[in-house]
Design a protein around this motif. Structure first.
Motif, PDB file in Angstrom:
ATOM      1  N   UNK A 162     -20.088 -23.977 -16.225  1.00  0.00           N
ATOM      2  CA  UNK A 162     -20.035 -24.383 -14.817  1.00  0.00           C
ATOM      3  C   UNK A 162     -21.435 -24.579 -14.233  1.00  0.00           C
ATOM      4  N   UNK A 163     -22.322 -23.588 -14.468  1.00  0.00           N
ATOM      5  CA  UNK A 163     -23.646 -23.668 -13.841  1.00  0.00           C
ATOM      6  C   UNK A 163     -24.403 -24.910 -14.276  1.00  0.00           C
ATOM      7  N   UNK A 164     -24.331 -25.172 -15.604  1.00  0.00           N
ATOM      8  CA  UNK A 164     -25.067 -26.340 -16.111  1.00  0.00           C
ATOM      9  C   UNK A 164     -24.494 -27.631 -15.518  1.00  0.00           C
ATOM     10  N   UNK A 165     -23.161 -27.710 -15.473  1.00  0.00           N
ATOM     11  CA  UNK A 165     -22.531 -28.920 -14.943  1.00  0.00           C
ATOM     12  C   UNK A 165     -22.942 -29.145 -13.490  1.00  0.00           C
ATOM     13  N   UNK A 166     -22.933 -28.042 -12.730  1.00  0.00           N
ATOM     14  CA  UNK A 166     -23.323 -28.141 -11.326  1.00  0.00           C
ATOM     15  C   UNK A 166     -24.789 -28.579 -11.210  1.00  0.00           C
ATOM     16  N   UNK A 167     -25.623 -28.059 -12.090  1.00  0.00           N
ATOM     17  CA  UNK A 167     -27.047 -28.414 -12.060  1.00  0.00           C
ATOM     18  C   UNK A 167     -27.224 -29.917 -12.322  1.00  0.00           C
ATOM     19  N   UNK A 168     -26.508 -30.383 -13.351  1.00  0.00           N
ATOM     20  CA  UNK A 168     -26.613 -31.814 -13.682  1.00  0.00           C
ATOM     21  C   UNK A 168     -26.119 -32.657 -12.508  1.00  0.00           C
ATOM     22  N   UNK A 169     -24.944 -32.228 -11.980  1.00  0.00           N
ATOM     23  CA  UNK A 169     -24.376 -32.965 -10.858  1.00  0.00           C
ATOM     24  C   UNK A 169     -25.318 -33.018  -9.674  1.00  0.00           C
ATOM     25  N   UNK A 170     -26.063 -31.954  -9.499  1.00  0.00           N
ATOM     26  CA  UNK A 170     -26.955 -31.875  -8.348  1.00  0.00           C
ATOM     27  C   UNK A 170     -28.221 -32.703  -8.531  1.00  0.00           C
ATOM     28  N   UNK A 171     -28.774 -32.682  -9.736  1.00  0.00           N
ATOM     29  CA  UNK A 171     -30.070 -33.334  -9.949  1.00  0.00           C
ATOM     30  C   UNK A 171     -29.942 -34.785 -10.426  1.00  0.00           C
ATOM     31  N   UNK A 172     -28.939 -35.023 -11.249  1.00  0.00           N
ATOM     32  CA  UNK A 172     -28.743 -36.395 -11.731  1.00  0.00           C
ATOM     33  C   UNK A 172     -27.891 -37.099 -10.691  1.00  0.00           C
ATOM     34  N   UNK A 173     -28.478 -37.338  -9.533  1.00  0.00           N
ATOM     35  CA  UNK A 173     -27.705 -37.724  -8.369  1.00  0.00           C
ATOM     36  C   UNK A 173     -28.621 -38.400  -7.365  1.00  0.00           C
ATOM     37  N   UNK A 174     -28.169 -39.511  -6.804  1.00  0.00           N
ATOM     38  CA  UNK A 174     -29.039 -40.241  -5.863  1.00  0.00           C
ATOM     39  C   UNK A 174     -28.516 -40.230  -4.432  1.00  0.00           C
ATOM     40  N   UNK A 175     -27.475 -39.446  -4.175  1.00  0.00           N
ATOM     41  CA  UNK A 175     -26.945 -39.417  -2.815  1.00  0.00           C
ATOM     42  C   UNK A 175     -27.569 -38.264  -2.036  1.00  0.00           C
ATOM     43  N   UNK A 176     -27.344 -38.277  -0.752  1.00  0.00           N
ATOM     44  CA  UNK A 176     -27.804 -37.186   0.100  1.00  0.00           C
ATOM     45  C   UNK A 176     -26.675 -36.740   1.008  1.00  0.00           C
ATOM     46  N   UNK A 177     -26.758 -35.465   1.405  1.00  0.00           N
ATOM     47  CA  UNK A 177     -25.795 -34.970   2.384  1.00  0.00           C
ATOM     48  C   UNK A 177     -26.528 -34.719   3.680  1.00  0.00           C
ATOM     49  N   UNK A 182     -20.100 -27.066  -1.706  1.00  0.00           N
ATOM     50  CA  UNK A 182     -19.020 -26.177  -1.281  1.00  0.00           C
ATOM     51  C   UNK A 182     -18.714 -25.084  -2.296  1.00  0.00           C
ATOM     52  N   UNK A 183     -19.038 -25.312  -3.571  1.00  0.00           N
ATOM     53  CA  UNK A 183     -18.550 -24.410  -4.605  1.00  0.00           C
ATOM     54  C   UNK A 183     -19.611 -23.691  -5.421  1.00  0.00           C
ATOM     55  N   UNK A 184     -20.869 -23.892  -5.097  1.00  0.00           N
ATOM     56  CA  UNK A 184     -21.875 -23.136  -5.844  1.00  0.00           C
ATOM     57  C   UNK A 184     -23.168 -23.109  -5.065  1.00  0.00           C
ATOM     58  N   UNK A 185     -24.092 -22.278  -5.514  1.00  0.00           N
ATOM     59  CA  UNK A 185     -25.371 -22.218  -4.813  1.00  0.00           C
ATOM     60  C   UNK A 185     -26.484 -22.723  -5.724  1.00  0.00           C
ATOM     61  N   UNK A 186     -26.082 -23.603  -6.643  1.00  0.00           N
ATOM     62  CA  UNK A 186     -27.016 -24.135  -7.614  1.00  0.00           C
ATOM     63  C   UNK A 186     -28.068 -25.021  -6.943  1.00  0.00           C
ATOM     64  N   UNK A 187     -27.722 -25.474  -5.710  1.00  0.00           N
ATOM     65  CA  UNK A 187     -28.602 -26.370  -4.979  1.00  0.00           C
ATOM     66  C   UNK A 187     -30.032 -25.849  -4.843  1.00  0.00           C
TER      67      UNK A 187
END
Ligand code: ADP
Ligand code: MG
Length: 806
Positions: free
Chosen positions: A324-339, A359-364
């Motif tokens: 989970x942590x790795x997936x969240x990390x990838x999702x967070x960094x390999x990403x060009x959108x902003x909130x 919403x589901x992790x603090x990997x940010x």
């Protein structure tokens, strides 16, 4: 930098107003395809370069020579009216086309007069200082004088999908996308002299004539030919009969004017132009005048999925994590959108993933500096970013189409333990993917690698992208209208299948992937093309083959696209439809731009196109009936050894009167009630059926006119007999205009107004003493009026009978 500034005679403050004006005059506007534009005066004068007008002018001279000043002036007035009508129509439609062109504008940020401002990119000129940053589309060829971490996507020029690093003195090409960083550049080339301009020149080869253009041209030629033959015939016959040369000559020319449908192209253009304006109001911007009627005969719509049929508002609703942590990390960094306060800015898929992580992790909190990116692209269907992990090591993060990513992974990351991705695990992952795709979810796979080692798989996320609220209704509407809808998507075949089934596109047909498609030979593909309703995992270049094959089956195909790679398919399609959010190149290649990206708008445009097609059919039927009627009447009278029932001036009047209000207002009729409940008309606009009806109408008019004329000759003078015949012929036309009216929910008020105003004009011609001299008419008494109206009415009865029989 100094050199570049010098080379283009500019400075860091930018150009000043005077210099800008001078250069714009010298280099023209920064536009890819300069629309052909005629100066109003040239346009007006060009109206006189017309065979018919030339003939009329000769007739006027002839009339003048025999001292018939009245006829000479009437003919000159007819010439003037014809040219003015022609000019106004062409000018109006040119303006309308221009206005619509301007609806698709792009902007650029420039520095001018030491001020930074946003301008319409067509105003850019050589030496302008342009600022670009991430997400921008470059609007001219630039030479870079300052750059910060600048990368650009030039895949449309080079075919390479990699982000290209750009530094000072490098060039940025028009229409490339800035992927990261920012820069300042000096405009080096604009418009057609840019790199893309040179390609656009090749791409923008003249497309084929549209079906209607061909048909109207053909019909016009045939009728003109018949008219000319009849004119020659009548001319010779009357001459033998001893009628003076000049008089027969003028009759022949007036007959040619009345019988040749010279007004058709003008009404056609105007009808199309007005139709375009109407469509633009409902977000469909037609870029090419004549694609309006092609829309009306469209038999297949090939539509994008994401954003067109669906909302493109994604939400992660399902997932499967090995780590989970790795997936969240990838999702967070390999990403060009902003909130921004929970609102997504940028790519919707990226945004949804970011929101889910938020919403589901603090990997940010964890972040590594991004040092490289391979952006998302419609061929690879994945994106990757490279980050500095620590002093020596880098990590590459990948996300995208899961089956493609899994295919490239050697390992999985199982809660931190790196294990071989065995066939068994592969099968398990495929099942997880199926579970999600069967629920119509878009599935994204995640993986990473350290330095140059092998790719390690970490997990899946499933995103829902609901169909737009009006999609199902619009598809239903297409079905009722006999139009097939096919979905073409880059998404997974199972996802596509599930959504296509939900929204009614997939019924009893098949789903095929781009890969399978490539395996088929042309014959094999042609054999099953009708059955395929969904194309999944398609690459832009495959769209080209789909369009070609469907067209080979005799279809009129509308194809949507947004990317630069879609341009060839958009060109090839009968109706290329670009998304409003798409690239400029796609828009340039398309016939129509859908501003709101909505499938429903395409359907609306088709409905409008059908209405226009109907109305064109109406006024063609009306005008050609008049032409045929005039021809048969004159030749009939001539063969029966009767005097001719109309004099030249009356013939010219019939021509102007009928090209005028009734024909014009017929093009403004509302949609038929059953417009979206009948099959597309793929055939001739003037098929045998319609031609027969036209001939019968012409015949009825001729028999009535000659009959009444012959009868009147027995009990009155020739002037009265001619006035009655002339008025009867006009009344026939007005009743016939009524015959051509639409069976619509909308009232035909314009048509009625056109009919009534023409009738009033005719009354003036008959009763106004001044006009009596000009038209050589005599007043008509009440008894003759009864005769005229009753005889005129036969055209309505005959139409009813003919419609029942044929
Ligand atoms: P469509 O043809 O429906 O518009 P897209 O071209 O948007 O489909 O996407 C095609 C595929 O590319 C998706 O199925 C997905 O696998 C992948 N993809 C789309 N968006 C992203 C993204 N932001 N990051 C990674 N992969 C993506
Ligand atoms: Mg897409």
């Amino acid at each position: 930098m100094e050199n570049t500034l010098k080379e283009y005679k500019t400075s860091l403050e930018g150009l000043n107003t005077l210099e800008i004006q001078k250069r714009q005059e010298k280099y023209g506007l920064n536009k890819l395809v300069e629309p052909k534009k005629q100066h109003p005066i040239v346009l007006f004068l060009s109206q006189f370069f017309d065979a018919l007008i030339a003939l009329l002018l000769i007739a006027a001279i002839a009339a003048f020579l025999i001292n018939d000043i009245i006829d000479a002036s009437v003919i000159l007035i007819a010439v003037l009216l014809n040219t003015i009508i022609g000019f106004v129509q062409e000018y109006k439609s040119q303006k309308a086309v221009e206005m619509l062109k301007n609806l698709v504008t792009k902007t650029a940020i420039v520095k001018r007069n030491n001020e930074i401002k946003e301008i319409n990119s067509c105003e850019l000129t050589i030496g302008d200082i342009v600022l670009v940053s991430e997400g921008d589309k470059v609007s001219a060829d630039l030479k870079i004088i300052e750059a910060n971490d600048l990368t650009a996507d030039e895949s449309y020029l080079t075919g390479e999908s990699d982000a290209i690093l750009k530094e000072i003195n490098d060039e940025l090409y028009m229409d490339s996308n800035i992927l990261s960083g920012n820069a300042i550049g000096v405009v080096k080339a604009i418009g057609m002299s840019t790199s893309i301009g040179q390609i656009a020149e090749i791409v923008s080869e003249k497309s084929d004539e549209t079906p209607l253009q061909k048909k109207v041209g053909h019909v016009g030629k045939v009728i003109s030919l018949i008219a000319i033959l009849v004119c020659i015939f009548v001319f010779i016959l009357e001459l033998f009969r001893g009628v003076p040369l000049v008089e027969t000559f003028m009759t022949a020319i007036s007959l040619a004017v009345a019988a040749i449908p010279e007004g058709l192209p003008a009404v056609l253009t105007l009808t199309l132009a007005l139709g375009m304006q109407k469509m633009a109001k409902s977000n469909a911007i037609v870029r090419k005048l004549l694609s309006v009627e092609t829309l009306g005969s469209c038999t297949i719509i090939c539509s994008d999925k994401t954003g067109t049929l669906t909302e493109n508002k994604m939400t992660v609703t399902d997932y499967y994590f090995l780590n989970k942590d790795k997936t969240m990390l990838i999702g967070n960094l390999c990403n060009n959108a902003n909130l921004n306060n929970g609102k997504i800015i940028g790519n919707p898929t990226d945004g949804a993933i970011l929101k889910f992580i938020d919403d589901n992790s603090d990997i940010g909190e964890i972040s590594y500096k991004r040092i490289d990116e391979t952006p998302l692209n419609s061929n690879r269907k994945m994106m990757s970013t490279t980050h500095r992990l620590d002093g020596e090591n880098i990590i590459t993060l990948v996300k995208g189409a899961p089956e493609i990513i899994i295919g490239e992974c050697k390992y999985i990351d199982n809660e931190g333990n790196i294990e071989i991705l065995s066939p068994k695990i592969n099968k398990m992952l495929c099942e997880k993917i199926s579970e999600m795709t069967n629920k119509a979810l878009r599935v994204i796979g995640f993986a990473y690698k350290i330095n140059n080692e092998d790719l390690i798989f970490t997990g899946l996320m499933g995103l829902i992208d609901p169909p737009k609220s009006n999609t199902i209704k619009a598809i239903e509407e297409c079905k009722n209208a006999g139009i097939q809808v096919k979905m073409i998507t880059g998404d997974h075949s199972k996802t596509a299948e599930a959504i296509a089934r939900d929204i009614g596109i997939l019924t009893d047909g098949k789903v095929i992937t781009g890969e399978k498609l490539d395996e088929l030979s042309d014959e094999e593909y042609l054999a099953i093309v009708d059955d395929i309703q969904v194309y999944a995992r398609v690459k832009p270049m495959q769209k080209m083959r789909i369009v070609e094959t469907l067209k080979n089956k005799g279809n009129i195909v509308s194809m949507t696209g947004d990317g630069v790679n879609d341009a060839p398919a958009l060109k090839k399609a009968s109706i290329g439809v670009a998304m409003g959010s798409g690239t400029d190149v796609a828009k340039e290649s398309a016939d129509m731009v859908i501003k709101d990206d909505d499938f429903g708008t395409i359907v609306k445009a088709i409905k409008e196109g059908r209405k226009i097609y109907d109305n064109i059919k109406r006024f063609i039927k009306f005008q050609v009936s008049t032409n045929v009627g005039a021809i048969i009447t004159i030749i009939g009278a001539s063969l029966l050894s009767l005097p001719l029932p109309f004099n030249p001036v009356q013939l010219l009047c019939i021509n102007i009167l009928m090209d005028g209000p009734p024909a014009q207002t017929l093009s403004m009729e509302g949609a038929e009630k059953d417009i979206m409940h009948r099959n597309p008309e793929n055939g001739d606009i003037l098929n045998k059926n319609t031609l027969t009806k036209i001939f019968i109408s012409g015949l009825v008019m001729a028999i009535g006119t000659i009959g009444i004329f012959a009868y009147k000759l027995t009990n009155s003078n020739i002037k009265t007999a001619m006035s009655v015949a002339f008025t009867l012929f006009v009344v026939y036309q007005l009743f016939n205009a009524y015959n051509c009216k639409a069976n619509s929910h909308k009232s035909s008020k314009y048509l009625y107004a056109g009919i009534i105003s023409s009738f009033i004009l005719q009354l003036l011609i008959i009763y106004l003493p001044q006009l009596q001299t000009v038209f050589r008419t005599a007043p008509i008494n009440i008894f003759d009026w009864v005769l005229i109206i009753l005889t005129g009415f036969t055209i309505i009865i005959s139409e009813k009978i003919v419609n029942k029989v044929i």
